[in-house]
Each structure stands twice: as structure tokens, then as C-alpha cells.
Design a protein around this motif. Structure first.
Motif, PDB file in Angstrom:
ATOM      1  N   ASN A   1       0.812  -1.218   0.000  1.00 32.51           N
ATOM      2  CA  ASN A   1       0.000   0.000   0.000  1.00 32.51           C
ATOM      3  C   ASN A   1       0.844   1.265   0.000  1.00 32.51           C
ATOM      4  O   ASN A   1       0.439   2.281  -0.562  1.00 32.51           O
TER       5      ASN A   1
ATOM      6  N   LYS B   1       1.886   1.800  -3.520  1.00 34.51           N
ATOM      7  CA  LYS B   1       0.693   2.210  -4.263  1.00 34.51           C
ATOM      8  C   LYS B   1       0.362   3.674  -3.985  1.00 34.51           C
ATOM      9  O   LYS B   1       0.022   4.439  -4.898  1.00 34.51           O
ATOM     10  N   LYS B   2       0.498   4.086  -2.732  1.00 36.06           N
ATOM     11  CA  LYS B   2       0.230   5.484  -2.371  1.00 36.06           C
ATOM     12  C   LYS B   2       1.233   6.420  -3.028  1.00 36.06           C
ATOM     13  O   LYS B   2       0.876   7.523  -3.480  1.00 36.06           O
TER      14      LYS B   2
ATOM     15  N   ARG C   1       2.593   6.027  -5.874  1.00 41.97           N
ATOM     16  CA  ARG C   1       2.284   6.119  -7.297  1.00 41.97           C
ATOM     17  C   ARG C   1       1.286   7.244  -7.593  1.00 41.97           C
ATOM     18  O   ARG C   1       1.141   7.644  -8.743  1.00 41.97           O
ATOM     19  N   GLU C   2       0.585   7.710  -6.582  1.00 42.73           N
ATOM     20  CA  GLU C   2      -0.286   8.868  -6.776  1.00 42.73           C
ATOM     21  C   GLU C   2       0.534  10.141  -6.977  1.00 42.73           C
ATOM     22  O   GLU C   2       0.053  11.101  -7.558  1.00 42.73           O
TER      23      GLU C   2
ATOM     24  N   GLN D   1       3.956   9.649 -11.627  1.00 40.68           N
ATOM     25  CA  GLN D   1       3.382   8.882 -12.726  1.00 40.68           C
ATOM     26  C   GLN D   1       4.338   8.904 -13.913  1.00 40.68           C
ATOM     27  O   GLN D   1       5.260   9.722 -13.968  1.00 40.68           O
TER      28      GLN D   1
ATOM     29  N   PRO E   1      -6.913   4.453 -13.290  1.00 41.38           N
ATOM     30  CA  PRO E   1      -6.174   4.917 -12.112  1.00 41.38           C
ATOM     31  C   PRO E   1      -7.089   5.476 -11.027  1.00 41.38           C
ATOM     32  O   PRO E   1      -6.791   5.333  -9.834  1.00 41.38           O
TER      33      PRO E   1
ATOM     34  N   VAL F   1      -8.444   2.443  -9.210  1.00 44.00           N
ATOM     35  CA  VAL F   1      -7.396   1.760  -8.445  1.00 44.00           C
ATOM     36  C   VAL F   1      -7.068   2.514  -7.164  1.00 44.00           C
ATOM     37  O   VAL F   1      -6.874   1.914  -6.094  1.00 44.00           O
ATOM     38  N   HIS F   2      -7.032   3.845  -7.244  1.00 46.29           N
ATOM     39  CA  HIS F   2      -6.639   4.661  -6.093  1.00 46.29           C
ATOM     40  C   HIS F   2      -7.835   5.200  -5.304  1.00 46.29           C
ATOM     41  O   HIS F   2      -7.667   6.056  -4.433  1.00 46.29           O
TER      42      HIS F   2
END
Length: 366
Positions: free
Chosen positions: A113, A116-117, A119-120, A123, A146, A149-150
Motif C-alpha cells: 500500500n 501504491k500510495k 504512485r499517486e 506517474q 487509475p 485503483v486509487h
């Protein structure tokens, strides 16, 4: 100026296997000890020949490739980075404190996570939109993915439409597939997808090299406008120095997995200090058939294999200024002028005026 992203001694090796049991016998050293700083709000260009490791570096920063070694810091204070560096120098480099700091602040250690966080915030826009867009998905689904996903809260369709308009497309394009668009339009869709989660930084991997020249200009102007309006930070990967001149504030030159020169864009054209940079600049074509340019600096020999790079400076087998020391010890990337860093024994030891006595004229950008 605030440093947004920094890499320290970043390495990415790809294993080479052989034999009946496919055991590892060697490594391809695609990225081999890169130190790079990207300031908030700037566009840093990354240039070099094909195969020098530019794209691998971009993907490693994005964690699409897991680093072999090194650190990636995103928006981390200088105090924390300094503490990590000091702890690594101590005998007990595997201390609990070092482990905690790396796990909390080093992007190279992020998983699940937390990755993943991140990646916000960062990009990527890939080189070929034809292969980076799913051919079986509608545009509304490609840009909306996206958001799903987010966990974006709100009307996804409205958000997707706003993004399309931001990049010069419209509602009539929502229910089309990628193959129904031109190359430039597909790249606009890829940019809209990258902007979907409001990132702070974009890694742009040769975003215009697969496009016609006139379309390249449109995409470059779009990227500059978006940077100004949204306050974005860019890592702009390219092999075209004229494009870099138009887009970038600073430039880093890469050769065989390492940065050999880094400085302000205008300084690079005025006074290159690394022989490899000088050769790259001399090969820029002049857009006037009647004009006579300077003689091109030819680089002899072939690019060595990243699987077995030369000892010492990696450029020394092809360098016209090579001395005995060049083959024995790799020159550090040091500041030889304000904001001008170079990894070459020639300017480090024999003078700081660069390789050319006179300034080179900068080509027309864009």
C-alpha cells in the motif's frame, strides 16, 4: 530550491543465467551508481545514446524495476538523508535505526500500500502510446482505471472528461478504442491517464520520439503548458538534445549506466566539459541546408557491453583525451563550476574551462 526527488548510488542489475540449471553467471549493469537530484517544479533532462540506461533508470525510480542497490528519496528532508548516510558509514551499518529510516523514507524499500500510495505522486508517460494503452479498453476506461485503483471519490466520468479536455480532446472521444486515434492523440490520452490522480511529478520516457515532427511540437507545447498550470516536476528522458534544450531547465548526460555530466541547459551548450558530451553536441544537425557547421567530433570504437564495462572511466577506451589514470580509477561526479558537475579526469585535473575554448551556439529549440 527544494529537492523533490533524489537518488543515491542507485543500481539496477539484470542477472544473466546459463548452464543446464540456469544459474546466475553474470550481471548486466544497466544502472550502476547514479546520483541525481530533481528540484521541485523543474524539468530535468536525461540524455544519452540508446542502451545507456535512461529508460531503466526512469522505471527504477518509478519502482517498475526493483533496485539492486541504492536509495530513492522523494520529498525527504536533508537531515533524514544525512542521518541515513552517516549510519551507513558506521561499522554496524545494519543497525535497527537505519532499517527503520530506510523502510520509512526510502522509496526503494516501499512495498504494498505504501508503494501504491507513492504512485499517486509520481506517474510515467511511456515512449510508445500504441503499446502502453490497452487496445481492448475504451478511452473512458483507460483514463478512469487509475481513479478506480486509487479510490478516487466523485464522478469518474466527469473527471475523465475534464482530463480529456485538459489535453485537447473531448467528450466525443470517450467511447473509442486506441486504434481509432492518431499517434499524437494516443499520447494525449496517455498523458491524461498519468494526470488522473493529480501527481506532483511525471517521468516522461521519450514521449515524442514515436511521433511526426509537427505532432512532436504540439505534445511538447502541451507538456510545457501543463507544467506551468499544474506546477508539475518532470524527469524528461530523451536522446534529442534540441528537444531537451526546448523543454529542460537542467540536463544530465548518461553513458553506460552512469551520469557523466550535469548542469544547466544553457551551460551545457556553451561549455561542455566531458568529451562524450562534446561529441553529442557536435552531432546535432543544423536545420539549414546552406549552413556549414563545425566538424563532427567522431567517437571511435563501439559502446562497451554493460555486462562487462571497462575498468576506470567507462568512456576511456573511446576518449581522445584518455590518460593512464582514466583506465584505473573512475572519476567522481564533482562540481567544477557553480551547478556544473562532471565525471572526467580531464577537466577535474587539467582545468575548468571545458573542452572548447569558444562557446558553442545553441540550436533552435522545439
Amino acid at each position: 530550491m527544494k529537492t523533490l526527488l533524489e537518488t543515491k548510488n542507485l543500481k539496477k542489475y539484470f542477472p544473466v543465467t546459463g548452464g543446464v540449471f540456469k544459474r546466475k553467471i553474470d550481471d548486466v549493469k544497466a544502472v550502476d551508481g547514479v546520483d541525481l537530484k530533481i528540484n521541485e517544479g523543474e524539468c530535468l533532462g536525461l540524455v544519452g545514446e540508446s542502451g545507456c540506461g535512461k529508460t531503466t533508470l526512469g522505471k527504477t525510480i518509478m519502482r517498475l524495476n526493483d533496485p539492486t542497490k541504492g536509495h530513492i528519496f522523494y520529498n525527504v528532508s536533508e537531515e533524514i538523508k544525512q542521518e541515513i548516510e552517516e549510519l551507513e558509514k558506521k561499522e554496524n551499518s545494519k543497525s535497527r535505526r537505519l532499517f527503520e529510516l530506510e523502510e520509512k523514507y526510502c522509496l526503494a524499500e516501499f512495498e504494498g500500500n505504501r508503494l501504491k500510495k507513492m504512485r499517486e505522486k509520481i506517474q510515467m508517460v511511456f515512449q510508445d502510446p500504441a503499446s502502453s494503452l490497452n487496445p481492448r479498453m475504451l478511452v473512458k476506461s483507460i483514463i478512469g482505471e487509475p481513479l478506480a485503483v486509487h479510490g478516487y471519490e466523485g464522478d469518474n466520468r466527469e473527471r475523465v472528461l475534464d482530463l480529456l479536455q485538459e489535453v485537447g480532446l473531448g467528450g466525443e472521444h470517450l467511447y473509442r478504442y486506441p486504434h481509432e486515434f492518431s499517434g499524437g492523440q494516443r499520447q494525449r490520452i496517455a498523458i491524461a491517464r498519468a494526470l488522473a490522480v493529480d501527481p506532483e511529478m511525471l517521468v516522461l520516457d521519450e514521449p515524442t520520439s514515436a511521433l511526426d515532427v509537427s505532432v512532436q511540437a504540439q505534445i511538447l507545447n502541451l507538456l510545457k503548458r501543463l507544467q506551468d498550470e499544474l506546477g508539475l516536476t518532470y524527469l524528461f528522458i530523451t536522446h534529442d538534445l534540441t528537444v531537451a534544450d526546448y523543454m529542460c531547465d537542467r540536463i544530465a548526460v548518461m553513458y553506460l549506466g552512469r551520469i557523466v555530466e550535469q548542469t544547466r541547459m544553457e551551460k551545457l551548450f556553451e561549455s561542455p566539459m566531458h568529451p562524450y558530451t562534446d561529441a553529442l553536441l557536435s552531432s546535432i544537425p543544423i536545420p539549414d541546408p546552406k549552413a556549414r557547421g563545425e566538424e563532427i567530433t567522431l567517437i571511435e570504437g563501439e559502446v562497451p557491453s554493460p555486462r562487462n564495462p571497462p575498468s576506470g572511466c567507462r568512456f576511456h577506451p573511446r576518449c581522445p583525451y584518455a590518460k593512464e589514470k582514466c583506465g584505473q580509477k573512475y572519476p567522481p561526479l564533482e562540481e567544477v563550476d557553480e551547478g556544473h558537475y562532471v565525471s572526467c579526469w580531464y577537466p577535474l585535473e587539467d582545468g575548468r574551462e571545458g573542452l572548447t575554448a569558444k562557446s558553442k551556439e545553441r540550436p533552435e529549440g522545439g
